[in-house]
Enzyme design. Structure first.
Site, PDB file in Angstrom:
ATOM      1  N   GLY A   1       0.837  -1.196   0.000  1.00  7.18           N
ATOM      2  CA  GLY A   1       0.000   0.000   0.000  1.00  7.18           C
ATOM      3  C   GLY A   1       0.869   1.242   0.000  1.00  7.18           C
TER       4      GLY A   1
ATOM      5  N   GLN B   1      11.210  -4.674   7.427  1.00  2.35           N
ATOM      6  CA  GLN B   1      10.693  -3.326   7.224  1.00  2.35           C
ATOM      7  C   GLN B   1      11.836  -2.331   7.053  1.00  2.35           C
ATOM      8  OE1 GLN B   1       7.417  -2.139   6.863  1.00  2.35           O
ATOM      9  NE2 GLN B   1       7.228  -4.320   6.488  1.00  2.35           N
TER      10      GLN B   1
ATOM     11  N   GLU C   1       8.348   2.823   8.443  1.00  2.00           N
ATOM     12  CA  GLU C   1       8.814   3.923   7.597  1.00  2.00           C
ATOM     13  C   GLU C   1      10.226   4.395   7.928  1.00  2.00           C
ATOM     14  OE1 GLU C   1       4.574   6.105   6.819  1.00  2.00           O
ATOM     15  OE2 GLU C   1       5.360   6.142   8.838  1.00  2.00           O
TER      16      GLU C   1
END
Ligand SMILES: Cc1cc2nc3c(=O)[nH]c(=O)nc-3n(C[C@H](O)[C@H](O)[C@H](O)COP(=O)(O)OP(=O)(O)OC[C@H]3O[C@@H](n4cnc5c(N)ncnc54)[C@H](O)[C@@H]3O)c2cc1C
Ligand code: SF4
Lengths: 327, 734
Positions: free
Chosen positions: B244, B628, B695
């Site tokens: 996404g 991540q 992030e």
């Protein structure tokens, strides 16, 4: 995608009959299908070449090789004879696309791959190549990847491929079957055309003609390099590429065959540059002279101005390496 | 029964560390992994639905004006074509993250090239796509479109309240060392592997939408509002999301179009965006122009700090890339100016793309910090170490746990950093200039309201349920681990159900808040279950140990099925951010170290080594957290070297709307990525002591690469991405 008829010819002659106005041969489909989805290409008939006997890599009588039009890029680059005797070709192929694409892409299809000009790909934009007479979106638009040599007022696109650049340096020949069953041979260097005012024509193939093979001359030996400059390390088209086959004669350059990718509407080959180099002792001054000559008529479009110095520098790197000088 | 927690103050109890199961933090495989890699996990467009019609969006070919006519007859006679719909319920843009209401809906008022204006329905996808290309649309075109994002004449407004403290100009003038530089970054696209896709079914009462979305509880409201339905009439199903990165935070145009079409045709409708549409009509990260002013004293301590940015968006959009977000608190400097100007342009919606703000803000800030270190002649690590403020430089509030020093040291050690001689152009290997560079990483910590239900079944296994999404990040794994740890279960005995609005509303995935927020809701529910079990066992929750399916207190050890005696226990946890968000400057930190090679002839840059040390509070799963970070660093490489949305200033169309020409890094661009996770507990981060990780790995990464390029060859590129042409212009003759 427009509806189309899918046809599987029984033999080459049959393929020639089926091909004609509005028809397209399809081989690996890696370029044609993408363009059909976008409706950049809208053939009403697809003539599938894949069952025709156009495979195989065979030696020729004069010591060269004949690569069938359906030989995949992967198979060609992996062939031990090609790797040994024509390393520039294997390297150029491996510098292109990805494993997955090369497994599907064929020798004939690769030669005929179409430009990657952004405006050519977008049917809502003007493009003389896609729709003659509509204008050229790239002139005055984004043209970072466009031509600096041989462009015209109607089209500044480049031929984007790698394989053909090596074939041009090797002075290979394209074998073509006409619809009437006769065949003709065209040097790779004359196969692609400059855009002039008919940019819709990428190459000299006539309607109904099929590429049956590419023929390599006997091995040229020498040092063979393929140097491709690109925005990312893989899976990107060249910003500039150089294929070189350089033979040293003692301390002087015996011969240097050079072809350049991503500079023009065709793999660029300038015999004057080769003549300049032949018989000379290698030196930076000589290499710069070669670049001067090569780029004499080069013209940037703004965003692609950098290709001019980039070509010079890449040529310098290739010639230094090929003539044995340290980088 | 629901147990709520509004987080007003730190949770110092650190309950997870007091548990006995030992699964929290373990590098467990993701339970959804096998289904994904074997192709059996259904993505939005893959549900087998009978009698489906296929829709393809039609997008505008002007950048501003009005659709005056759509000639439906031009396509209705084409084979298989069912209808052309251009309805006032359809949406012209995607909703911004967390909007909870319909985005701009006037599809016939064109505000950007590529805006959806209609949907064509047909029996097959190919027929619909062909018809969409044939549809004749007439426009009235305005002549005041702003189609060049860098156009200095674009109407501009000041976004939010700028921070103005002291006198920056004076601080600059009096500084021992000062840097005043302007950088630009270009637009980015999320480019998720799974395109935006929806299947809508309408039964006259309820609309069911299989879709690829990040924040279902919000998306449900956005879709309902678009369609004039009550939220209860809308059910969203999104158990698997193929990436996404912000682009699926809000309901996107294909989902609304599919819904409108399903209601009108009375049959199920599938709409899948073409790859070009994923690029052209969802969300872009704004391009930015950023001016950095850094004033330092003789010791390299910042006295003045300025970060001013210009970003852009469509008219009416409230979102402005929050470029200065981390700049507000990362560095000291009592004389400060931070401001964002928002230019109004007619280009696709600008919105959240992974790490909005810091992704491009930090990369520029960290490049400018390197320029300062060079001006001083100081090891850039040392400069960072000297510039760690004691308290938030504008708000005066304390920091929550901040392991920046530890990250700098751990990263430097892992990489083998030597910052003693930063003279550029010292190391050459063949054709390549070699250099190293570093940067801080920083990303604000966000939390969001979330609910999750945990059911302990009579057989001693558990089910965790929430409408939370797993967008490829590992949510299934970590929620199972939290429940497993709290309830003393093997995570294999915890079934995690996600991505369905019939389940309690979770936080959604976005802003790196998913784990800390929905994870805390799971934690709350488990605490409530533990209290119940303690009571059953005649002890207190603090005294209760749950391990391997047994409840233990003192010398009693009872298997859960025996303790439950046939009854299930179900509790819902409800987590709400409270005053804590104002009480602390909470953020994740890290440090990047990169080694690059720059080709002396061609200006091509290759990243040869890349290490990052990161702290994110408690690590919930070492493997997914590491992944991540790695993914973020790959994005950093793209942002540094290759990624760039290119618009044609003549009409505002995107010239590179596909993965062949929009260059995300490929395998060969990415070296081995060395990730160090620095141990941390942050009681102010969440009751889990965890913060966010999705992030952080981008935030500053491209700065380290910029700095390494400078160190390699002496060229400072102040325009991202640093493509060969930009380097070539300044490289010495080879
Ligand atoms: C994302 C991407 C990246 C790529 N990167 C590179 C790259 O870096 N370098 C590079 O060189 N290439 C690259 N390619 C292009 C690739 O090499 C070509 O798509 C491929 O070689 C085409 O071969 P094909 O057999 O699939 O051709 P097809 O798609 O089947 O056909 C292409 C064209 O050739 C015609 N044709 C095919 N066979 C014959 C024949 N025997 N006689 C006459 N006409 C024929 C077809 O009618 C069609 O017009 C890339 C492609 C993609 C999709
Ligand atoms: S450069 Fe050629 S291919 Fe590109 S838009 Fe112009 S005419 Fe078309």
């Amino acid at each position: 995608m427009r509806p189309f008829q899918y046809m599987r010819p029984d033999g080459l002659g049959h393929a020639g009959q089926l091909l004609g106005d509005g028809a397209r041969p399809i081989a690996g489909g890696t370029n044609l299908l993408d363009l059909m989805k976008l409706e950049v290409e809208v053939p009403d008939r697809l003539v599938d070449l894949n069952r025709l006997p156009l495979g195989g890599i065979e030696p020729t009588d004069n010591g060269g090789m004949r690569i069938g039009a359906l030989v995949t890029n992967s198979a060609c680059a992996a062939d031990p004879r090609i790797r040994r005797n024509y390393p520039v070709l294997a390297r150029a192929i491996l510098a292109g696309a990805t494993f997955q694409l090369r497994n599907m892409a064929t020798t004939g299809g690769n030669l005929c791959q179409r430009t990657r000009c952004y405006y050519f790909y977008n049917i809502d934009q003007p493009c003389n190549k896609r729709e003659p007479g509509t204008g050229c979106g790239a002139i005055g638009g984004h043209n970072r990847i466009h031509a600096i040599l041989g462009a015209s007022d109607s089209c500044i696109a480049t031929y984007p491929g790698d394989m053909a650049v090596a074939l041009s340096a090797l002075d290979a020949t394209v074998e073509i079957e006409r619809p009437d069953g006769t065949s003709r041979q065209v040097p790779v260097r004359e196969f692609h055309r400059l855009p002039g005012d008919t940019p819709q024509l990428d190459n000299v193939l006539e309607p109904g003609e099929v590429i049956t093979a590419v023929i390599l001359p006997p091995p040229a030996g020498g040092r063979q390099l393929y140097r491709k400059v690109r925005d990312r390390a893989s899976y990107a088209f060249a910003l500039v590429s150089v294929a070189a086959v350089v033979r040293m004669d003692g301390d002087t350059i015996g011969s240097a065959a050079l072809a350049f990718g991503a500079l023009a509407h065709k793999p660029w080959h300038d015999p004057r540059v080769e003549q300049l180099l032949a018989g000379q002792a290698p030196s930076d001054a000589l290499f710069h002279q070669a670049a001067d000559l090569l780029l004499q008529d080069a013209e940037g479009q703004g965003e692609n101005d950098f290709k001019i110095p980039l070509t010079r520098r890449t040529l310098l790197a290739v010639l230094r390496e090929a003539t044995g000088g340290a980088a | 029964m629901t147990r709520s927690l509004t987080m007003d103050r730190p949770d110092d109890r650190n309950r997870l560390d007091a548990m006995a199961q030992g699964v929290i933090g373990q590098p467990l495989d993701r339970p959804d992994g096998p289904a994904k890699v074997t192709g059996t996990a259904p993505y939005a467009a893959e549900y087998p639905v009978d009698g489906m019609a296929e829709g393809v969006l039609v997008t505008a070919t002007i950048s501003k004006g009005e659709v005056t006519a759509i000639d439906e007859q031009s396509v209705l006679s084409m084979p298989g074509v069912l209808a052309v719909i251009s309805d006032q319920r359809m949406t012209a843009r995607a909703a911004q993250g967390g909007a909870g209401e319909a985005p701009v809906q006037q599809v016939r008022q064109v505000q950007y090239y590529g805006q959806p204006i209609a949907v064509v329905l047909a029996e097959t996808f190919e027929q619909a796509r062909d018809a969409a290309k044939h549809l004749k649309v007439t426009y009235r075109e305005d002549d005041d479109a702003v189609t060049d994002p860098h156009d200095p004449a674009a109407p501009t407004e000041t976004y939010d309240e700028p921070i103005d403290q002291g006198n920056l100009a004076q601080a600059m003038a009096q500084a021992a060392y000062a840097v005043d530089v302007t950088y630009t970054t270009e637009g980015h696209n999320s480019a998720p592997m799974e395109p935006h896709a929806s299947i809508a079914e309408w039964d006259g009462q309820t609309l069911t939408l299989h879709s690829s979305l990040q924040m279902l509880a919000y998306n449900q409201k956005e879709l309902a509002d678009s369609l004039d339905l009550a939220p209860e009439q809308v059910r969203l199903i999104s158990p698997y999301v193929g990436g996404g990165f912000g682009s699926k935070l809000g309901i996107s145009p294909e989902g609304v179009a599919a819904s409108v079409a399903a209601m009108q045709l009375n049959r199920p409708v599938r709409v899948v965006m073409l790859r070009q549409q994923v690029f052209q009509c969802v969300m872009r990260r704004s391009e930015t122009t950023q001016r950095l002013r850094l004033a330092a004293d003789a010791n390299g301590r910042l006295t003045g700090f300025g970060h001013e940015a210009r970003v852009s968006n469509l008219p009416e959009e409230e979102f402005a890339e929050p470029v200065t977000q981390a700049s507000e608190f990362l560095y000291p400097g009592e004389h400060r100016r931070l401001a964002i100007e928002l230019a109004r342009v007619n280009l696709m919606t600008a919105g959240s793309v992974r790490a909005p703000g810091e992704a491009v803000g930090m990369q520029v800030l960290e490049s400018a910090m390197d320029e300062l270190a060079n001006a001083i002649g100081m090891d850039p690590v040392e400069l960072r170490l000297r510039n760690i403020p004691d308290q938030h430089p504008s708000e005066g509030i304390p920091y929550s746990s901040r392991k920046l020093v530890e990250c700098l040291k751990a990263g430097a050690e892992r990489f083998g950093w030597d910052g003693s001689d930063r003279t550029p152009g010292q190391r050459r290997e063949g054709e390549w200039w070699i250099g190293t560079g570093m940067a801080n990483a920083c990303r604000v910590h966000n939390i969001n309201e979330a609910q999750a239900r945990v059911t302990l079944s009579p057989d001693g296994t558990a089910i965790v349920a929430s409408d939370m999404t797993d967008i490829g990040t590992g949510t299934y794994a970590i929620l199972g681990q939290i429940a497993g740890e709290m309830l003393g279960l093997d995570p294999a005995d915890v079934l995690v159900q996600l991505g369905d609005t019939t389940l309690p509303p979770g936080s959604g995935s976005g802003g790196s808040w998913g784990a800390a927020s929905t994870g805390s809701a799971v934690f709350e529910a488990c605490e409530a279950i533990r209290e119940h079990l303690a009571e059953q066992l005649g002890t207190t929750e603090e005294e209760l140990t749950l391990k391997d399916g047994f409840a233990i207190a003192g010398n009693r050890r009872v298997a859960l099925p025996d303790l439950l005696a046939g009854a299930e226990v179900e509790r819902t946890g409800h987590f709400k951010p409270g005053e804590i968000t104002e009480a602390f400057a909470a953020a994740m930190y890290g440090a990047f170290f990169a080694e690059v090679a720059v080709n002396a002839y061609t200006g091509e840059t290759r990243v040869r080594r890349f290490a990052g040390a990161f702290s994110m509070g408690r690590v919930l799963n070492e493997k997914t957290a590491t992944s991540q970070c790695m993914g973020g660093m790959v994005w950093g490489i793209g942002s540094a070297l290759t990624e760039e949305l290119t618009f044609d200033a003549r009409d505002g169309h995107l010239v590179n709307p596909d993965l062949a020409e929009y260059h995300i890094p490929v395998n060969l661009d990415v070296p081995h990525l060395d990730v160090v996770l620095v141990d941390e507990r942050d009681p102010a981060g969440s009751p889990l002591q965890a913060k966010g990780v999705g992030e952080l790995g981008i935030c500053g990464a491209a700065g380290a690469i910029n700095n390494a390029i400078y160190h390699a060859c002496g060229v400072r590129v102040r325009s991202f991405p640093m493509t060969p042409d930009k380097l070539l212009a300044e490289l010495p003759d080879p």
